[in-house]
Scaffold this active site. Structure first.
Site, PDB file in Angstrom:
ATOM      1  N   HIS A 174      -4.512 -17.218  -4.692  1.00  0.00           N
ATOM      2  CA  HIS A 174      -5.297 -16.173  -3.841  1.00  0.00           C
ATOM      3  C   HIS A 174      -6.573 -17.056  -3.543  1.00  0.00           C
ATOM      4  O   HIS A 174      -7.411 -16.450  -2.766  1.00  0.00           O
ATOM      5  CB  HIS A 174      -5.865 -15.076  -4.625  1.00  0.00           C
ATOM      6  CG  HIS A 174      -6.598 -15.259  -5.942  1.00  0.00           C
ATOM      7  ND1 HIS A 174      -5.775 -15.988  -6.947  1.00  0.00           N
ATOM      8  CD2 HIS A 174      -7.725 -14.889  -6.125  1.00  0.00           C
ATOM      9  CE1 HIS A 174      -6.652 -16.240  -7.852  1.00  0.00           C
ATOM     10  NE2 HIS A 174      -8.036 -15.392  -7.289  1.00  0.00           N
ATOM     11  N   ASP A 175      -6.783 -18.285  -4.016  1.00  0.00           N
ATOM     12  CA  ASP A 175      -8.237 -18.943  -3.722  1.00  0.00           C
ATOM     13  C   ASP A 175      -7.961 -19.999  -2.880  1.00  0.00           C
ATOM     14  O   ASP A 175      -8.952 -20.774  -2.542  1.00  0.00           O
ATOM     15  CB  ASP A 175      -8.625 -19.811  -4.959  1.00  0.00           C
ATOM     16  CG  ASP A 175      -9.290 -18.507  -5.982  1.00  0.00           C
ATOM     17  OD1 ASP A 175      -9.891 -17.483  -5.371  1.00  0.00           O
ATOM     18  OD2 ASP A 175      -9.512 -18.504  -7.064  1.00  0.00           O
ATOM     19  N   ASP A 197      -5.437 -10.369 -15.592  1.00  0.00           N
ATOM     20  CA  ASP A 197      -6.496 -11.401 -15.378  1.00  0.00           C
ATOM     21  C   ASP A 197      -7.742 -11.095 -16.132  1.00  0.00           C
ATOM     22  O   ASP A 197      -8.013  -9.883 -16.214  1.00  0.00           O
ATOM     23  CB  ASP A 197      -6.536 -11.335 -13.980  1.00  0.00           C
ATOM     24  CG  ASP A 197      -7.280 -12.472 -13.307  1.00  0.00           C
ATOM     25  OD1 ASP A 197      -7.779 -13.458 -13.828  1.00  0.00           O
ATOM     26  OD2 ASP A 197      -6.665 -12.931 -12.261  1.00  0.00           O
ATOM     27  N   ASP A 241       0.759  -1.020  -0.182  1.00  0.00           N
ATOM     28  CA  ASP A 241      -0.103   0.107  -0.034  1.00  0.00           C
ATOM     29  C   ASP A 241       0.952   1.169   0.132  1.00  0.00           C
ATOM     30  O   ASP A 241       1.698   1.603   0.939  1.00  0.00           O
ATOM     31  CB  ASP A 241      -0.872  -0.054   1.262  1.00  0.00           C
ATOM     32  CG  ASP A 241      -1.570   1.176   1.462  1.00  0.00           C
ATOM     33  OD1 ASP A 241      -1.702   2.006   0.372  1.00  0.00           O
ATOM     34  OD2 ASP A 241      -2.145   1.661   2.440  1.00  0.00           O
ATOM     35  N   ASN A 260      -0.271   4.600  -0.306  1.00  0.00           N
ATOM     36  CA  ASN A 260      -0.885   5.681   0.198  1.00  0.00           C
ATOM     37  C   ASN A 260      -1.301   5.665   1.624  1.00  0.00           C
ATOM     38  O   ASN A 260      -2.319   6.601   1.806  1.00  0.00           O
ATOM     39  CB  ASN A 260      -1.791   6.384  -0.873  1.00  0.00           C
ATOM     40  CG  ASN A 260      -3.189   5.519  -0.922  1.00  0.00           C
ATOM     41  OD1 ASN A 260      -3.035   4.205  -0.530  1.00  0.00           O
ATOM     42  ND2 ASN A 260      -4.136   5.854  -1.761  1.00  0.00           N
ATOM     43  N   ASP A 292      -9.793 -16.342 -16.356  1.00  0.00           N
ATOM     44  CA  ASP A 292     -10.631 -16.637 -15.307  1.00  0.00           C
ATOM     45  C   ASP A 292     -11.867 -17.719 -15.386  1.00  0.00           C
ATOM     46  O   ASP A 292     -12.641 -17.366 -16.599  1.00  0.00           O
ATOM     47  CB  ASP A 292     -11.077 -15.614 -14.405  1.00  0.00           C
ATOM     48  CG  ASP A 292     -11.736 -15.631 -13.146  1.00  0.00           C
ATOM     49  OD1 ASP A 292     -11.115 -16.257 -12.312  1.00  0.00           O
ATOM     50  OD2 ASP A 292     -13.186 -15.576 -13.095  1.00  0.00           O
ATOM     51  N   ASP A 319      -1.873  -1.388  -3.656  1.00  0.00           N
ATOM     52  CA  ASP A 319      -2.223  -0.338  -5.087  1.00  0.00           C
ATOM     53  C   ASP A 319      -1.302  -0.542  -5.974  1.00  0.00           C
ATOM     54  O   ASP A 319      -0.152  -1.207  -5.806  1.00  0.00           O
ATOM     55  CB  ASP A 319      -2.417   1.093  -4.377  1.00  0.00           C
ATOM     56  CG  ASP A 319      -1.562   1.579  -3.700  1.00  0.00           C
ATOM     57  OD1 ASP A 319      -0.104   1.495  -4.019  1.00  0.00           O
ATOM     58  OD2 ASP A 319      -2.026   2.012  -2.501  1.00  0.00           O
ATOM     59  N   GLU A 368      -7.885 -21.116 -16.432  1.00  0.00           N
ATOM     60  CA  GLU A 368      -8.141 -21.632 -15.350  1.00  0.00           C
ATOM     61  C   GLU A 368      -9.302 -22.487 -15.405  1.00  0.00           C
ATOM     62  O   GLU A 368     -10.370 -22.050 -15.640  1.00  0.00           O
ATOM     63  CB  GLU A 368      -8.729 -20.527 -14.035  1.00  0.00           C
ATOM     64  CG  GLU A 368      -8.802 -21.104 -12.818  1.00  0.00           C
ATOM     65  CD  GLU A 368      -9.731 -20.392 -11.714  1.00  0.00           C
ATOM     66  OE1 GLU A 368      -9.708 -20.156 -10.495  1.00  0.00           O
ATOM     67  OE2 GLU A 368     -10.615 -19.438 -12.311  1.00  0.00           O
ATOM     68  N   ASP A 384      -4.027   4.086   2.690  1.00  0.00           N
ATOM     69  CA  ASP A 384      -5.550   3.686   3.024  1.00  0.00           C
ATOM     70  C   ASP A 384      -5.658   2.272   3.320  1.00  0.00           C
ATOM     71  O   ASP A 384      -6.958   1.799   3.469  1.00  0.00           O
ATOM     72  CB  ASP A 384      -6.168   4.296   1.738  1.00  0.00           C
ATOM     73  CG  ASP A 384      -5.915   3.242   0.514  1.00  0.00           C
ATOM     74  OD1 ASP A 384      -4.967   2.513   0.514  1.00  0.00           O
ATOM     75  OD2 ASP A 384      -6.497   3.454  -0.499  1.00  0.00           O
TER      76      ASP A 384
HETATM   77  O1  ISL Z   1     -15.753 -24.214 -10.424  1.00  0.00           O
HETATM   78  C1  ISL Z   1     -14.761 -24.229  -9.400  1.00  0.00           C
HETATM   79  C2  ISL Z   1     -14.068 -25.652  -9.303  1.00  0.00           C
HETATM   80  O2  ISL Z   1     -14.945 -26.450  -8.628  1.00  0.00           O
HETATM   81  C3  ISL Z   1     -14.380 -22.967  -8.770  1.00  0.00           C
HETATM   82  O3  ISL Z   1     -13.008 -23.493  -7.992  1.00  0.00           O
HETATM   83  C4  ISL Z   1     -13.739 -22.104  -9.671  1.00  0.00           C
HETATM   84  O4  ISL Z   1     -12.965 -22.603 -10.624  1.00  0.00           O
HETATM   85  C5  ISL Z   1     -13.057 -20.910  -9.024  1.00  0.00           C
HETATM   86  O5  ISL Z   1     -13.789 -20.543  -7.872  1.00  0.00           O
HETATM   87  C6  ISL Z   1     -12.639 -19.852 -10.060  1.00  0.00           C
HETATM   88  O6  ISL Z   1     -12.108 -18.810  -9.309  1.00  0.00           O
HETATM   89  C7  ISL Z   1     -11.795 -17.710 -10.048  1.00  0.00           C
HETATM   90  O7  ISL Z   1     -13.160 -16.924 -10.359  1.00  0.00           O
HETATM   91  C8  ISL Z   1     -13.940 -16.467  -9.204  1.00  0.00           C
HETATM   92  C9  ISL Z   1     -12.956 -15.815  -8.196  1.00  0.00           C
HETATM   93  O8  ISL Z   1     -13.813 -15.439  -6.941  1.00  0.00           O
HETATM   94  C10 ISL Z   1     -11.588 -16.243  -7.834  1.00  0.00           C
HETATM   95  O9  ISL Z   1     -10.840 -15.509  -6.961  1.00  0.00           O
HETATM   96  C11 ISL Z   1     -10.958 -16.757  -9.198  1.00  0.00           C
HETATM   97  O10 ISL Z   1      -9.704 -17.131  -8.933  1.00  0.00           O
HETATM   98  C12 ISL Z   1     -14.894 -15.791  -9.891  1.00  0.00           C
HETATM   99  O11 ISL Z   1     -14.654 -14.775 -10.527  1.00  0.00           O
HETATM  100 CA    CA Z   2      -3.634   2.216  -1.100  1.00  0.00          CA
END
Ligand code: ISL
Ligand code: CA
Length: 557
Positions: free
Chosen positions: A330-331, A98, A21, A23, A199, A29, A256, A25
């Site tokens: 991140h998931d 992305d 970050d 700034n 995505d 960023d 993905e 907040d």
């Molecule tokens: O369908 C799935 C597998 O069984 C889910 O895991 C899916 O592939 C996943 O959640 C997709 O993730 C991506 O799209 C989401 C977002 O929240 C995630 O951060 C991103 O990586 C919706 O845009």
């Molecule tokens: Ca910031």
């Protein structure tokens, strides 16, 4: 096999909200990233995958886009983004954006128009269906929980949202939608980006008629995956996107694919076809879930299962397509907390997992913070959570009458927020991430685990990562070579050979917290091996593998 920069590259994934970050907040960023480009260069990676930075009301942290051609206010301006691209390119680092095109935000201009009336020109940009007020058009569940449909009072129809209510699915059947998407993709490519991470891309094609699913829970609802995963027109549209957009550029694409079968994967990344370059498959991400693929469920997994998954993907794609190698993003929870030991052997196992990433066939992806061995935050209090998926799940389980404690026990190790706590730069206030109040709490261990402490320090996870990244870049046999598992039945140690032309490597990785033995048969002549890299200070004995030990040997003849 074709040689490509994106096969030889090493990706570093940046989740901007939690990176740096600039700034005060409390939100990471783009300027914050610019301030760290030297750090990124010093690490040795050469491709950045940037999670969404587009305009968004942030229901799903940027995966709900309200303007594809603008930057999120909290993250900065288009000028900042352009400066970032320039600074990266100056350092010979590529930038992958992305691309979220299965859905938009419900605040996107297209949707605002679409919901105005049934005859609005944008109506058909989304998937609207009749249904009675209390009866959805079908029984599909959203991937984030609850029905996949939301009723709109004004026009008395439902719209489909496979993710949150604020993420309506785009109607790819409509060629105007596809053209808008392709124009937008070209626009970014012309700005000089080097590719896209696509995505949830294999959800774009839905089966005609959107039939009910029969795979249902007690309430009669179920994920309708049979009707929208790898749907009928999926490959056709990806090919169309390729021909119209990224296929004309020297771009990298990675799709993905939460679920995909062998045939679909081979089509998607087949070198003889015009679809994508590489795939994120989820097989190892589901190893510790029970068979229902419920995100917060748990099962114990075995190393032999893990080996089988990587063997399968190698055999499937070797010389035909390309894979991505990742252990978290991140998931998902932090890699070291999931596949390693984030306590006593945090340092050893972080290095071991890094060695895995850099020695497997496929392009390696490092998630921010893994290079210093960041761990799960395991927040115990629901107030600490920010993720829409986690919060929906909590609410749902509460409504079902589950006890607070039980719910939190399921959420803590699995929530996506584990990987979303701020990057730990130093031991100062807020780990140097922000001078303000961070949007999500830091992991409490930042005083012990941070970049400043590890930089230049012998034996640190960070220095080890730099070393193996360099090693990967200098040993193309690890990129293009064949992959053969040795001692396959071993539940504690993963050993394999990589071989390419006249280069040959033996990699030995312990996934176990005690010393153990390996059985490599009589094929290996120890005399012919040179120990190139190890995460222990001394060589140890060849057949005695120490807790989370990692070794890379090169054959000398
Ligand atoms: O369908 C799935 C597998 O069984 C889910 O895991 C899916 O592939 C996943 O959640 C997709 O993730 C991506 O799209 C989401 C977002 O929240 C995630 O951060 C991103 O990586 C919706 O845009
Ligand atoms: Ca910031």
């Amino acid at each position: 096999m074709k040689k490509k920069w994106w096969k030889e590259g090493i990706v570093y994934q940046i989740y901007p909200r939690s990176f740096n970050d600039s700034n005060g907040d409390g939100i990471g960023d783009i300027r914050g990233i610019i301030n760290k480009v030297d750090y990124i260069q010093n690490l040795g990676v050469n491709i950045i995958w940037l999670n969404p930075v587009y305009k968004s009301p942030n229901d799903d942290n940027g995966y709900d886009i309200s303007d594809y051609m603008d930057i999120m206010n909290e993250f900065g301006t288009m000028e900042d983004w352009e400066e970032l691209l320039e600074e990266l390119h100056k350092r010979k680092i590529k930038l992958i954006m992305d691309l979220v095109v299965n859905h938009t935000s419900d605040e996107h201009e297209w949707f605002l128009e679409s919901k105005k009336s049934k005859d609005n020109p944008y109506r058909d940009y989304y998937i609207w269906k009749d249904g009675k007020k209390e009866k959805e058009p079908n029984n599909w569940l959203s991937i984030f929980g609850g029905s996949a449909w939301k009723y709109d009072e004004n026009t008395e129809q439902y719209y489909l949202h496979l993710f949150s209510k604020k993420q309506p699915d785009l109607n790819w059947e409509n060629s105007e939608v596809r053209d808008e998407i392709y124009d937008m993709m070209k626009w970014w490519l012309d700005k000089g980006i080097d590719g896209f991470r696509l995505d949830a891309i294999n959800l774009i094609s839905k089966v005609k008629g959107l039939p009910d699913t029969t795979d249902v829970n007690d309430d009669g609802y179920g994920l309708g995956t049979d009707y929208y995963v790898n749907g009928p027109k999926f490959h056709k549209w990806i090919e169309e996107a390729n021909i119209n957009t990224f296929g004309k550029y020297d771009a990298m694409t990675v799709g993905e694919c939460g679920h995909i079968d062998d045939e679909g994967a081979l089509k998607l990344v087949g070198e003889s076809r015009n679809e994508l370059d590489m795939i994120f498959n989820f097989d190892h991400m589901k190893l510790d879930l029970n068979e229902k693929i419920e995100r917060f469920s748990h099962r114990e997994w075995k190393l032999t299962e893990f080996k089988e998954i990587f063997e399968k993907w190698h055999r499937l794609l070797y010389k035909k397509g390309w894979n991505s190698i990742y252990l978290g993003n991140h998931d998902f929870p932090r890699a070291v907390s999931r596949y390693g030991n984030d306590d006593e052997f945090r340092v050893e196992s972080s290095k071991m997992l890094g060695t895995f990433l850099m020695t497997m066939p496929g392009t390696p992806y490092i998630y921010q913070g893994d290079e210093i061995g960041m761990t799960n935050s395991n927040f115990k209090d629901i107030e600490k959570y920010r993720d829409v998926e986690t919060l929906n799940y909590y609410k749902e389980q509460k409504e079902k009458g589950l006890k607070e404690e039980e719910i939190m026990e399921k959420i803590a190790p699995k929530s996506r927020d584990n990987a979303r706590t701020p990057m730990q730069w130093n031991s100062n206030e807020n780990a140097g991430f922000s001078t303000g109040t961070p949007w999500i709490d830091l992991n409490s261990n930042y005083k012990n685990i941070n970049v400043e402490d590890q930089m230049g320090k012998k034996g640190s996870v960070l220095e080890y990562y730099k070393k193996i990244i360099r090693y990967r870049k200098n040993n193309l046999g690890l990129v293009y070579g064949d992959f053969k598992i040795l001692d396959k039945e071993n539940e504690k140690v993963f050993s394999y050979i990589r071989e390419y032309e006249n280069e040959k490597y033996l990699i030995i990785l312990s996934f176990f917290e005690k010393e153990s033995k390996i059985n490599l048969g009589n094929k290996i002549d120890e005399e012919k091996l040179e120990l190139e890299i190890s995460n222990y200070e001394d060589r140890g004995k060849f057949y005695n593998i120490r807790p989370y030990e990692a070794r890379i040997y090169k054959f000398t003849r």
